[in-house]
Design a protein around this motif. Structure first.
Motif, PDB file in Angstrom:
ATOM      1  N   GLN A   8       0.845  -1.189   0.000  1.00 20.05           N
ATOM      2  CA  GLN A   8       0.000   0.000   0.000  1.00 20.05           C
ATOM      3  C   GLN A   8       0.881   1.240   0.000  1.00 20.05           C
ATOM      4  OE1 GLN A   8      -3.002   0.123   3.110  1.00 20.05           O
ATOM      5  NE2 GLN A   8      -2.952   2.361   3.148  1.00 20.05           N
ATOM      6  N   LEU A   9       0.585   2.170  -0.902  1.00 21.14           N
ATOM      7  CA  LEU A   9       1.384   3.392  -1.026  1.00 21.14           C
ATOM      8  C   LEU A   9       0.556   4.621  -0.657  1.00 21.14           C
ATOM      9  CD1 LEU A   9       3.265   2.721  -4.406  1.00 21.14           C
ATOM     10  CD2 LEU A   9       4.005   2.209  -2.077  1.00 21.14           C
ATOM     11  N   PRO A  10       1.203   5.665  -0.119  1.00 19.34           N
ATOM     12  CA  PRO A  10       2.627   5.747   0.200  1.00 19.34           C
ATOM     13  C   PRO A  10       2.986   4.883   1.396  1.00 19.34           C
ATOM     14  CG  PRO A  10       1.488   7.684   1.012  1.00 19.34           C
ATOM     15  CD  PRO A  10       0.476   6.915   0.217  1.00 19.34           C
ATOM     16  N   ALA A  11       4.250   4.457   1.424  1.00 19.29           N
ATOM     17  CA  ALA A  11       4.733   3.594   2.497  1.00 19.29           C
ATOM     18  C   ALA A  11       6.026   4.152   3.069  1.00 19.29           C
ATOM     19  CB  ALA A  11       4.963   2.173   1.979  1.00 19.29           C
ATOM     20  N   VAL A  12       6.232   3.898   4.342  1.00 19.42           N
ATOM     21  CA  VAL A  12       7.500   4.168   4.999  1.00 19.42           C
ATOM     22  C   VAL A  12       8.247   2.838   5.080  1.00 19.42           C
ATOM     23  CG1 VAL A  12       8.632   4.942   7.111  1.00 19.42           C
ATOM     24  CG2 VAL A  12       6.572   6.087   6.318  1.00 19.42           C
ATOM     25  N   VAL A  13       9.455   2.812   4.554  1.00 22.04           N
ATOM     26  CA  VAL A  13      10.245   1.580   4.528  1.00 22.04           C
ATOM     27  C   VAL A  13      11.310   1.688   5.610  1.00 22.04           C
ATOM     28  CG1 VAL A  13      11.593  -0.008   3.124  1.00 22.04           C
ATOM     29  CG2 VAL A  13       9.854   1.432   2.039  1.00 22.04           C
ATOM     30  N   VAL A  14      11.108   0.992   6.698  1.00 18.76           N
ATOM     31  CA  VAL A  14      12.011   1.053   7.847  1.00 18.76           C
ATOM     32  C   VAL A  14      12.981  -0.116   7.775  1.00 18.76           C
ATOM     33  CG1 VAL A  14      12.163   1.037  10.358  1.00 18.76           C
ATOM     34  CG2 VAL A  14      10.222   2.161   9.228  1.00 18.76           C
ATOM     35  N   GLY A  15      14.279   0.193   7.836  1.00 21.75           N
ATOM     36  CA  GLY A  15      15.252  -0.879   7.728  1.00 21.75           C
ATOM     37  C   GLY A  15      16.647  -0.413   8.068  1.00 21.75           C
ATOM     38  N   HIS A  16      17.639  -0.968   7.362  1.00 14.31           N
ATOM     39  CA  HIS A  16      19.036  -0.659   7.631  1.00 14.31           C
ATOM     40  C   HIS A  16      19.785  -0.445   6.327  1.00 14.31           C
ATOM     41  CE1 HIS A  16      17.846  -2.644  11.399  1.00 14.31           C
ATOM     42  NE2 HIS A  16      18.794  -1.909  11.964  1.00 14.31           N
ATOM     43  N   VAL A  17      20.768   0.426   6.375  1.00 18.46           N
ATOM     44  CA  VAL A  17      21.692   0.603   5.261  1.00 18.46           C
ATOM     45  C   VAL A  17      23.063   0.127   5.734  1.00 18.46           C
ATOM     46  CG1 VAL A  17      22.303   2.992   5.862  1.00 18.46           C
ATOM     47  CG2 VAL A  17      22.550   2.200   3.513  1.00 18.46           C
ATOM     48  N   SER A  18      23.795  -0.526   4.839  1.00 19.44           N
ATOM     49  CA  SER A  18      25.132  -1.016   5.181  1.00 19.44           C
ATOM     50  C   SER A  18      26.089  -0.719   4.042  1.00 19.44           C
ATOM     51  CB  SER A  18      25.106  -2.519   5.462  1.00 19.44           C
ATOM     52  OG  SER A  18      24.676  -3.244   4.322  1.00 19.44           O
ATOM     53  N   HIS A  19      27.341  -0.423   4.391  1.00 16.59           N
ATOM     54  CA  HIS A  19      28.417  -0.225   3.435  1.00 16.59           C
ATOM     55  C   HIS A  19      29.588  -1.108   3.832  1.00 16.59           C
ATOM     56  CE1 HIS A  19      27.317   4.043   1.723  1.00 16.59           C
ATOM     57  NE2 HIS A  19      26.295   3.199   1.704  1.00 16.59           N
ATOM     58  N   SER A  20      30.270  -1.659   2.844  1.00 16.64           N
ATOM     59  CA  SER A  20      31.457  -2.468   3.100  1.00 16.64           C
ATOM     60  C   SER A  20      32.506  -2.154   2.045  1.00 16.64           C
ATOM     61  CB  SER A  20      31.104  -3.966   3.080  1.00 16.64           C
ATOM     62  OG  SER A  20      32.274  -4.746   3.255  1.00 16.64           O
ATOM     63  N   ARG A  21      33.596  -1.556   2.475  1.00 17.34           N
ATOM     64  CA  ARG A  21      34.731  -1.257   1.597  1.00 17.34           C
ATOM     65  C   ARG A  21      35.789  -2.331   1.833  1.00 17.34           C
ATOM     66  NH1 ARG A  21      37.015   3.384  -0.801  1.00 17.34           N
ATOM     67  NH2 ARG A  21      35.222   4.613  -0.096  1.00 17.34           N
ATOM     68  N   ARG A  22      36.248  -2.941   0.755  1.00 16.79           N
ATOM     69  CA  ARG A  22      37.140  -4.091   0.885  1.00 16.79           C
ATOM     70  C   ARG A  22      38.619  -3.763   0.704  1.00 16.79           C
ATOM     71  NH1 ARG A  22      32.379  -5.999  -1.251  1.00 16.79           N
ATOM     72  NH2 ARG A  22      31.535  -7.866  -0.249  1.00 16.79           N
ATOM     73  N   MET A  23      38.917  -2.769  -0.123  1.00 14.87           N
ATOM     74  CA  MET A  23      40.315  -2.486  -0.417  1.00 14.87           C
ATOM     75  C   MET A  23      40.460  -1.053  -0.940  1.00 14.87           C
ATOM     76  SD  MET A  23      40.615  -4.884  -3.851  1.00 14.87           S
ATOM     77  CE  MET A  23      42.347  -4.544  -4.053  1.00 14.87           C
ATOM     78  N   PRO A  24      41.609  -0.423  -0.774  1.00 15.78           N
ATOM     79  CA  PRO A  24      42.800  -0.908  -0.054  1.00 15.78           C
ATOM     80  C   PRO A  24      42.662  -0.829   1.462  1.00 15.78           C
ATOM     81  CG  PRO A  24      43.194   1.304  -0.845  1.00 15.78           C
ATOM     82  CD  PRO A  24      41.848   0.904  -1.380  1.00 15.78           C
ATOM     83  N   VAL A  25      41.638  -0.122   1.956  1.00 15.74           N
ATOM     84  CA  VAL A  25      41.360  -0.051   3.388  1.00 15.74           C
ATOM     85  C   VAL A  25      40.006  -0.704   3.639  1.00 15.74           C
ATOM     86  CG1 VAL A  25      40.895   1.492   5.330  1.00 15.74           C
ATOM     87  CG2 VAL A  25      42.713   2.054   3.707  1.00 15.74           C
ATOM     88  N   ARG A  26      39.948  -1.595   4.602  1.00 14.30           N
ATOM     89  CA  ARG A  26      38.687  -2.240   4.942  1.00 14.30           C
ATOM     90  C   ARG A  26      37.911  -1.355   5.922  1.00 14.30           C
ATOM     91  NH1 ARG A  26      38.334  -7.460   3.224  1.00 14.30           N
ATOM     92  NH2 ARG A  26      36.574  -7.839   4.619  1.00 14.30           N
ATOM     93  N   HIS A  27      36.621  -1.157   5.597  1.00 13.92           N
ATOM     94  CA  HIS A  27      35.797  -0.283   6.431  1.00 13.92           C
ATOM     95  C   HIS A  27      34.345  -0.683   6.258  1.00 13.92           C
ATOM     96  CE1 HIS A  27      34.582   3.175   8.700  1.00 13.92           C
ATOM     97  NE2 HIS A  27      33.958   3.754   7.681  1.00 13.92           N
ATOM     98  N   ARG A  28      33.648  -0.889   7.359  1.00 14.11           N
ATOM     99  CA  ARG A  28      32.245  -1.308   7.299  1.00 14.11           C
ATOM    100  C   ARG A  28      31.414  -0.508   8.292  1.00 14.11           C
ATOM    101  NH1 ARG A  28      32.497  -7.964   7.247  1.00 14.11           N
ATOM    102  NH2 ARG A  28      33.731  -8.181   5.329  1.00 14.11           N
ATOM    103  N   PHE A  29      30.144  -0.333   7.942  1.00 10.87           N
ATOM    104  CA  PHE A  29      29.202   0.219   8.913  1.00 10.87           C
ATOM    105  C   PHE A  29      27.790  -0.198   8.529  1.00 10.87           C
ATOM    106  CE2 PHE A  29      29.609   3.695   5.790  1.00 10.87           C
ATOM    107  CZ  PHE A  29      28.280   3.972   5.508  1.00 10.87           C
ATOM    108  N   ARG A  30      26.901  -0.119   9.513  1.00  5.05           N
ATOM    109  CA  ARG A  30      25.493  -0.462   9.330  1.00  5.05           C
ATOM    110  C   ARG A  30      24.699   0.393  10.307  1.00  5.05           C
ATOM    111  NH1 ARG A  30      21.772  -4.352  11.596  1.00  5.05           N
ATOM    112  NH2 ARG A  30      20.338  -5.206  10.029  1.00  5.05           N
TER     113      ARG A  30
END
Length: 238
Positions: free
Chosen positions: A6-28
């Motif tokens: 049903q629209l409009p909708a609010v989509v509640v969730g999580h965003v994540s990023h993962s950098r693999r190289m040359p520096v490893r860095h993640r967040f959620r």
């Protein structure tokens, strides 16, 4: 065929990023976005000028862009957008997704619109396979730590129970970065919007701040900065 909530909708969730190289860095982190029909937008939360162009309506902006790239929209096509809403007059959308659907609910095409923190925007059109997957070339300067080259492998899902956007960047024959948003759509009642904003207040400002905070962290790790060149928006983007 897409089965929409049903629209409009609010989509509640999580965003994540993962950098693999040359520096490893993640967040959620927890966040939320809006899933809306561009022909029936919630009042005061969205402006046509925030997306793709300066036309009188968001649908016209999308139609101009898709026609310029070989996919004219039909009058009975439906355009559904996943994006951030304005908060106290401000919005920043690193990525907005538009599903252009036939009257039967089949995907005619999708449009990905990207904004960077330098005030530039870019958009690309794709035709996903039955599983919502497609590949695009990297054409836009987003992060100062990634060159404008390589490819994005994208997976999109939207249905009554879940919305997912997953993107993998490959450069120099290596998968170097992954970003994803996944969440559950809920009808945008006043209570649902209040709860989402309570758990993630000032969400567009949060996005702006987190991008800069993680950028500074990477800079302090001496990750090389790629020089930004002037970006000419693609045809159909104003």
């Amino acid at each position: 065929m897409v089965t929409l909530p049903q629209l409009p909708a609010v989509v509640v969730g999580h965003v994540s990023h993962s950098r693999r190289m040359p520096v490893r860095h993640r967040f959620r982190y927890r966040t939320y976005q809006w899933l809306v029909d561009v022909d029936d937008l919630p009042r005061r939360r969205f402006k046509a000028a925030d997306h793709l162009g300066s036309g009188p309506s968001m649908r016209e902006n999308i139609a101009t862009f898709t026609a310029a790239h070989g996919v004219p929209l039909r009058p009975d096509d439906r355009v559904v957008m996943l994006a951030n809403a304005r908060s106290f007059g401000y919005v920043f959308d690193p990525l907005s997704v538009f599903w252009c659907l036939t009257s039967a609910g089949d995907v005619r095409c999708v449009v990905l619109e990207i904004h960077n923190t330098y005030g530039e925007r870019h958009a690309q059109l794709a035709r996903p396979d039955a599983a919502g997957r497609f590949t695009l070339g990297k054409e836009f300067y987003v992060s100062p730590f990634f060159a404008v080259q390589g490819r994005y492998d994208v997976t999109l899902r939207v249905d009554a129970d879940r919305v997912t956007v997953a993107i993998e960047l490959s450069q120099y024959d290596h998968r170097v970065f992954t970003a994803a948003f996944t969440g559950r759509p809920r009808p945008a009642s006043r209570l649902a919007v209040f709860r989402a904003a309570l758990h993630t207040p000032f969400v567009t400002y949060q996005v702006w701040a987190l991008i800069r905070m993680h950028g500074v962290w990477l800079w302090l790790r001496r990750l090389p900065v790629i020089k930004r060149e002037h970006h000419a928006p693609p045809e159909g983007v104003r």
